[in-house]
Motif scaffolding. Structure first.
Motif, PDB file in Angstrom:
ATOM      1  N   GLY A 142      43.327   1.082  -0.447  1.00 12.64           N
ATOM      2  CA  GLY A 142      44.564   0.553  -1.004  1.00 12.64           C
ATOM      3  C   GLY A 142      45.664   1.575  -0.844  1.00 12.64           C
ATOM      4  N   LYS A 143      46.729   1.394  -1.612  1.00 10.79           N
ATOM      5  CA  LYS A 143      47.831   2.354  -1.611  1.00 10.79           C
ATOM      6  C   LYS A 143      48.269   2.590  -3.052  1.00 10.79           C
ATOM      7  N   ILE A 144      48.810   3.768  -3.289  1.00 11.75           N
ATOM      8  CA  ILE A 144      49.271   4.113  -4.629  1.00 11.75           C
ATOM      9  C   ILE A 144      50.589   4.868  -4.516  1.00 11.75           C
ATOM     10  N   LYS A 145      51.490   4.604  -5.442  1.00  7.99           N
ATOM     11  CA  LYS A 145      52.738   5.355  -5.511  1.00  7.99           C
ATOM     12  C   LYS A 145      52.604   6.355  -6.645  1.00  7.99           C
ATOM     13  N   HIS A 146      52.741   7.637  -6.337  1.00  5.88           N
ATOM     14  CA  HIS A 146      52.534   8.666  -7.360  1.00  5.88           C
ATOM     15  C   HIS A 146      53.443   9.856  -7.089  1.00  5.88           C
ATOM     16  N   SER A 147      53.555  10.721  -8.108  1.00  6.88           N
ATOM     17  CA  SER A 147      54.371  11.923  -7.977  1.00  6.88           C
ATOM     18  C   SER A 147      53.616  12.917  -7.109  1.00  6.88           C
ATOM     19  N   TYR A 148      54.295  13.456  -6.111  1.00 12.22           N
ATOM     20  CA  TYR A 148      53.614  14.277  -5.109  1.00 12.22           C
ATOM     21  C   TYR A 148      54.493  15.474  -4.762  1.00 12.22           C
ATOM     22  N   PRO A 149      53.880  16.648  -4.548  1.00 12.10           N
ATOM     23  CA  PRO A 149      54.686  17.843  -4.239  1.00 12.10           C
ATOM     24  C   PRO A 149      55.343  17.774  -2.861  1.00 12.10           C
ATOM     25  N   HIS A 150      56.619  18.165  -2.816  1.00 11.07           N
ATOM     26  CA  HIS A 150      57.392  18.244  -1.580  1.00 11.07           C
ATOM     27  C   HIS A 150      58.062  19.612  -1.500  1.00 11.07           C
ATOM     28  N   SER A 151      58.287  20.077  -0.302  1.00 10.17           N
ATOM     29  CA  SER A 151      59.062  21.306  -0.123  1.00 10.17           C
ATOM     30  C   SER A 151      60.504  21.034  -0.526  1.00 10.17           C
ATOM     31  N   TRP A 152      61.068  21.910  -1.340  1.00  9.27           N
ATOM     32  CA  TRP A 152      62.447  21.686  -1.790  1.00  9.27           C
ATOM     33  C   TRP A 152      63.450  21.998  -0.684  1.00  9.27           C
ATOM     34  N   ARG A 153      62.966  22.568   0.427  1.00  9.22           N
ATOM     35  CA  ARG A 153      63.871  22.857   1.529  1.00  9.22           C
ATOM     36  C   ARG A 153      63.855  21.730   2.560  1.00  9.22           C
ATOM     37  N   SER A 154      62.661  21.460   3.133  1.00  5.30           N
ATOM     38  CA  SER A 154      62.586  20.425   4.169  1.00  5.30           C
ATOM     39  C   SER A 154      62.487  19.034   3.576  1.00  5.30           C
ATOM     40  N   LYS A 155      62.168  18.937   2.280  1.00  6.56           N
ATOM     41  CA  LYS A 155      61.986  17.677   1.559  1.00  6.56           C
ATOM     42  C   LYS A 155      60.754  16.907   2.042  1.00  6.56           C
ATOM     43  N   ALA A 156      59.919  17.541   2.862  1.00  5.26           N
ATOM     44  CA  ALA A 156      58.702  16.902   3.367  1.00  5.26           C
ATOM     45  C   ALA A 156      57.540  17.186   2.423  1.00  5.26           C
ATOM     46  N   PRO A 157      56.527  16.281   2.392  1.00  8.63           N
ATOM     47  CA  PRO A 157      55.352  16.532   1.553  1.00  8.63           C
ATOM     48  C   PRO A 157      54.634  17.806   1.979  1.00  8.63           C
ATOM     49  N   VAL A 158      53.920  18.400   1.025  1.00  4.62           N
ATOM     50  CA  VAL A 158      53.119  19.582   1.322  1.00  4.62           C
ATOM     51  C   VAL A 158      51.649  19.231   1.139  1.00  4.62           C
ATOM     52  N   ILE A 159      50.786  20.107   1.617  1.00  7.50           N
ATOM     53  CA  ILE A 159      49.352  19.898   1.459  1.00  7.50           C
ATOM     54  C   ILE A 159      48.755  21.173   0.866  1.00  7.50           C
ATOM     55  N   TYR A 160      47.550  21.055   0.340  1.00  8.74           N
ATOM     56  CA  TYR A 160      46.783  22.249  -0.002  1.00  8.74           C
ATOM     57  C   TYR A 160      45.946  22.611   1.219  1.00  8.74           C
ATOM     58  N   ARG A 161      46.070  23.865   1.623  1.00  9.04           N
ATOM     59  CA  ARG A 161      45.371  24.304   2.835  1.00  9.04           C
ATOM     60  C   ARG A 161      44.796  25.692   2.605  1.00  9.04           C
ATOM     61  N   ASN A 162      43.525  25.840   2.951  1.00  8.89           N
ATOM     62  CA  ASN A 162      42.910  27.148   2.865  1.00  8.89           C
ATOM     63  C   ASN A 162      43.381  28.003   4.040  1.00  8.89           C
ATOM     64  N   THR A 163      43.933  29.163   3.709  1.00  7.18           N
ATOM     65  CA  THR A 163      44.437  30.058   4.747  1.00  7.18           C
ATOM     66  C   THR A 163      44.458  31.471   4.200  1.00  7.18           C
TER      67      THR A 163
END
Length: 973
Positions: free
Chosen positions: A429-450
């Motif tokens: 399905g799909k869900i609309k929810h609050s999600y973290p975005h970069s405040w500069r590029s305004k694009a979504p971010v992900i959690y990434r091991n690095t």
């Protein structure tokens, strides 16, 4: 010999009419730049510092949180800087040495991003440009915006050390930022680790929480089957998980459950069309959520049944197979059995009662397996820095989580399609929810091991500064409660809870424009090895010396590694780190190169106040606290003030797309900066502030009323001299009452400004000016000021006006910086004159007179009944002015009657005469409900109208001068 009263005479020239060049219309947009130029020529900030030094004033330091040098100011900038300016000016005028050094944040991704945009527009590749050339372009870009913003801030009337602001990109600042970082290196707080961090695939860098904002996002949701692989009764059944990040399924290493939930084994007994479940399928689900999961799988009641319960003990013995295990073409990537265990972060509020774990992409899962010592078994490196899957990952190699513009990529769909193909999907399905975005590029971010560099917040710092604790977290939490005063107090709770729960600080960024992490790692060593990091004071000193002379670019020059290592180390054995520091470390270090390093900084290295928007609890307040606790052992500030955000008139967030933004520049062009400052002063900054055309019109109207108050005083004080001064003890009661009110206000103003309660100060002064002065005292004393000769009453009134002038102009100067300068110069012109060089005048405590105040409260109460009664007559056009009346006032209480008889009540009510009586009031008498016991019977004033003062009195025409009353005849001489 009596003069004839029928002859008309013009006595206008004999009146003491107001004289002032102070214009009624302000013309602020045109005139304010003239005062700015004048202050610049006077070097007024320098003169204030010299005055403070000569008087050995106690210092007050408001440390400026640096705005970002990458665009024109918005209304939030104006709010922030005006609040700061009102703090600085009021503290200065209360006897402090109030220093203000403006500054700018110059490094980091926003500027780098702008340069990259310019490159892309020209078809250039950033990677083809030498890094020092690229950094120089970033520096030049920041310099341009600093000049623009400086002029825009100054236009708002902000005072400060504009000739020498602080810049995080100054060579000296870059040196000290590196030095502060080296303290983390040398005390053992710095370490390199590999853990999930918020990562911007668009910007290819790690982000801190302060660089993230939350927006609604539509995400895919999937219910995925993990087959039980353990022989026994449950073999072949499916543990079902739910996730909003399908792209993390290829990195799954485990599934966890809650050991206190009720679980059951469910079987499908029938299926509708278009369903991924089959008759006979068995699912293990949390009982509380089973019905919802079956509905998501399109199974209706009667098409599934609960076979039995499944205990936590039974679950603990199971192993699971990944849904892609054994898939053709998978090359064994997912064939290992998944770990299956209990975890305390599982909930049964939504989902299935099970959580799929990809510890490379989730902090809770990472921390679980870190604490179990199992990270090596569960960490993956499937996602590259651009958000794509590694090229050799079966089925998904090269797929992107996000598109190159930040929208939905092709990874989620590819994972879902493959799960459908192998029979691993139960529902989607799909869900609309609050999600973290970069405040500069305004694009979504992900959690990434690095691999990243971290400052450990729970590791003993080892620097011996243990007054507030041994770790950064301990020091920060104790500083919050023991060192810092919070305005409003809610700010304490917010920062405390954030620091109490925060993870280690991610210091590194994979970018180019900033201060590098000036450290070296031993080639071939592991981050856990004790000699992995080079810790050498001589190496550090060489780095700092180079940064002082050449700036941080020295790190990137050819031969830099050999230069810094010197002859002490073999360059082939060491790797130079090229990540840059989180820009929040830059701004968090400003206390070191502003408060401690500059001569005009703070005497003890601490700020009396940090003042920013409420978002800075996770930004500058937060990073400054962590940085200082790691280097000096406690907070760098003694006080923190936070203000809300700016909204439009309807309470909506401002947006260019909605067209509801308010640009400071436009307000200044239309109204002047003082109107914008007045809006700030009369607003409650502790909550979100509304602004728009109608609100500004109201502010401008209030400003005009204040301006008229000041203009009245200037006009009445024309030609006043010391010879006119009257001692308070010799003044009429009315003047003594004004002095009492000034003594009360002096306390209100000083305590209000000290507590940064600008709204409270302004409201008190505005009400005093408009209600108690303009509508009461001035209204009453106009007659004496204009018509009296050289009487004690007129001299007393002018003495009080002079006292009022000096207090109101200085009390309002921190708010209305331009207008009060204009008012001051109207009386005290001169090249060296300025209200901003003055202090609040001392107000004698003996002016306080509570018994007198209580008496005049009764007088004013009775006056309201009289003026209300006369207003009825004026409205009915019985009279045109109150001087045509001589009302009879019936006073029920004897004490009040005697009190009113002790003053010139007719003068106070601005009538030609008045009769006071204790007789019962007739039925037709006027009654004002809120003034019980005082009633008024209207009577016309008997006699003729004085042609000079306009009072109607019986004695007009019986004196030496024709057509005037006795008082006016005496004034005419």
């Amino acid at each position: 010999m009596c003069a004839e009263t029928t002859e008309t005479h013009d006595y206008r020239d004999t009146l003491n009419l107001p004289e002032t060049d102070f214009p009624m219309r302000a013309g602020l947009p045109k005139r304010e730049p003239e005062w700015l130029s004048r202050w610049n020529d006077m070097r007024i900030y320098t003169r204030l510092r010299a005055k403070a030094e000569a008087a050995e004033r106690p210092p007050f330091t408001l440390h400026d949180g640096p705005p970002y040098a990458n665009g024109h100011l918005h209304i939030g900038h104006a709010l922030n800087k005006i609040l700061k300016d009102m703090v600085v000016r009021s503290q200065q005028m209360m006897g402090r040495d109030a220093r203000y050094i403006p500054g700018w944040d110059c490094h980091g991704l926003p500027i780098e991003w702008k340069i990259e945009e310019q490159y892309r527009a020209k078809g250039r590749n950033k990677d083809d440009v030498p890094i020092i050339d690229f950094r120089q372009e970033c520096r030049k870009f920041a310099e341009g915006w600093i000049d623009i913003q400086r002029d825009e801030f100054k236009r708002l009337g902000i005072t400060g050390k504009w000739s020498k602001p602080y810049l995080t990109m100054d060579f000296r600042a870059e040196r000290i930022i590196a030095e502060e970082f080296q303290k983390f290196l040398m005390t053992g707080t710095l370490y390199q680790g590999s853990k999930p961090v918020m990562w911007s695939p668009i910007e290819k860098t790690a982000l801190a929480e302060a660089e993230v904002e939350y927006h609604d996002k539509e995400s895919f949701t999937i219910w995925v089957k993990f087959r039980v692989a353990t022989p026994g009764d449950l073999e072949g059944a499916n543990v079902v998980i739910w996730t909003t990040t399908p792209w993390t399924i290829p990195s799954n290493k485990a599934v966890v459950y809650g050991d206190s939930f009720d679980y059951g084994l469910y079987e499908v007994t029938g299926t509708p069309d278009e369903c991924w479940a089959n008759v006979g399928d068995r699912f293990i689900l949390a009982d509380k959520l089973a019905g919802d999961v079956m509905a998501r799988a399109r199974l209706e009641d009667g098409q599934w049944t609960r076979l039995r319960g499944v205990s936590a003990e039974e679950l603990s013995g199971l192993s699971l197979a990944h849904p892609l295990a054994g898939a053709e073409g998978a090359n064994g990537e997912w064939d290992d059995l998944r770990d299956f265990r209990a975890a305390d972060f599982v909930t049964d509020e939504e989902g299935t009662g099970f959580v799929h774990c990809a510890p490379s992409h989730g902090m809770e899962e990472y921390e679980l397996y870190r604490d179990l010592g199992m990270l090596e078994q569960v960490i993956t490196y499937n996602v590259m820095d651009d958000g794509s899957f590694r090229a050799d990952l079966p089925f998904f190699g090269g797929k992107y989580i996000l598109s190159r513009k930040g929208g939905e990529g092709d990874a989620n769909k590819a994972v879902i399609d493959k799960l459908v193909e192998v029979g691993g999907l139960l529902a989607r399905g799909k869900i609309k929810h609050s999600y973290p975005h970069s405040w500069r590029s305004k694009a979504p971010v992900i959690y990434r091991n690095t691999p990243q560099w971290f400052a450990a917040v729970d590791r003993p710092v080892g620097d011996g500064q243990d007054t507030y604790g041994t770790t950064i977290r301990e020091r920060a939490l104790r500083s919050i409660d023991e060192l810092v005063t919070w305005t409003p107090q809610a700010g304490r709770n917010r920062l405390y809870s954030m620091i109490e729960a925060r993870p280690d600080w991610v210091l590194s960024r994979q970018r180019a424009w900033g201060v590098p992490l000036t450290c070296f790692t031993r080639r071939g060593a592991l981050p856990t090895d004790p000699d992995y990091l080079l810790r050498d004071e001589k190496v550090n000193a060489r780095i700092l010396e180079a940064f002082e002379a050449e700036g941080a670019d020295a790190w990137y020059k050819d031969g830099a590694k050999e230069r810094f290592l010197g002859n002490d180390y073999n360059p082939d054995e060491w790797e130079q780190v090229f990540d840059i520091l989180d820009v929040w470390f830059d701004s968090g270090s400003t206390h070191a190169f502003v408060l401690r390093d500059r001569e005009d900084g703070s005497d003890d290295g601490l700020a009396d106040l940090y003042l920013e928007g409420t978002d800075q609890h996770r930004g500058w307040f937060h990073s400054s606290m962590l940085q200082a606790c790691g280097t000096i052992g406690h907070a760098p500030y003694r006080g923190v003030l936070t203000h809300g955000f700016t909204l439009d008139e309807k309470g909506n967030k401002m947006s260019k797309s909605l067209g509801n933004t308010v640009a400071p520049e436009e307000v200044v062009k239309q109204y002047g900066a003082d109107i914008l400052r007045l809006w700030v002063a009369q607003s409650d900054y502790t909550v979100d502030l509304r602004i728009g055309p109608e609100i500004l019109k109201g502010v401008a109207d209030g400003y005009r009323r204040l301006r008229n108050t000041m203009r009245f005083m200037l006009g009445a004080l024309a030609h006043v001299s010391e010879a006119d001064r009257v001692a308070p003890a010799d003044m009429p009661e009315l003047e003594q009452w004004v002095l009492h009110r000034l003594a009360e206000l002096d306390h209100k103003v000083r305590t209000g400004y000290a507590a940064y309660d600008f709204q409270g100060v302004f409201q008190a002064l505005f009400n005093f000016c408009t209600v108690e002065l303009s509508a009461f005292y001035f209204d009453i004393r106009k007659d004496a000021l204009y018509c009296d000769g050289d009487t004690a009453r007129r001299r007393a009134a002018r003495t009080v006006l002079d006292i009022l002038f000096h207090r109101l102009t200085t009390w309002l100067a921190p708010v209305l910086v331009f207008t009060m300068e204009e008012v001051w110069l109207s009386r005290y012109p001169g090249d060296d004159a300025s209200v901003h060089l003055e202090d609040f005048p001392d107000t004698p405590a003996e002016w306080l007179n509570e018994p007198l105040a209580a008496k005049w409260a009764q007088v004013r109460r009775a006056r309201r009944a009289v003026t209300a009664a006369l207003e009825v007559q004026r409205t009915d056009k019985v009279i045109g002015a109150s001087l045509e009346a001589a009302p009879v006032v019936h006073v029920r209480e004897k004490e009040v009657l005697e009190l009113l008889k002790s003053v010139d009540f007719a003068d106070i009510c601005i009538t030609s005469d008045i009769s006071l009586t204790g007789d019962p009031a007739p039925a037709e008498a006027f009654r004002l409900p809120e003034v019980d016991g005082v009633t008024v019977v209207f009577e016309r004033a008997p006699g003729e109208k004085c042609q000079r003062c306009w009072k109607i009195l019986p004695d007009v025409g019986r004196h030496a001068h024709a057509g005037v009353c006795g008082r006016c005849s005496e004034a005419l001489g």
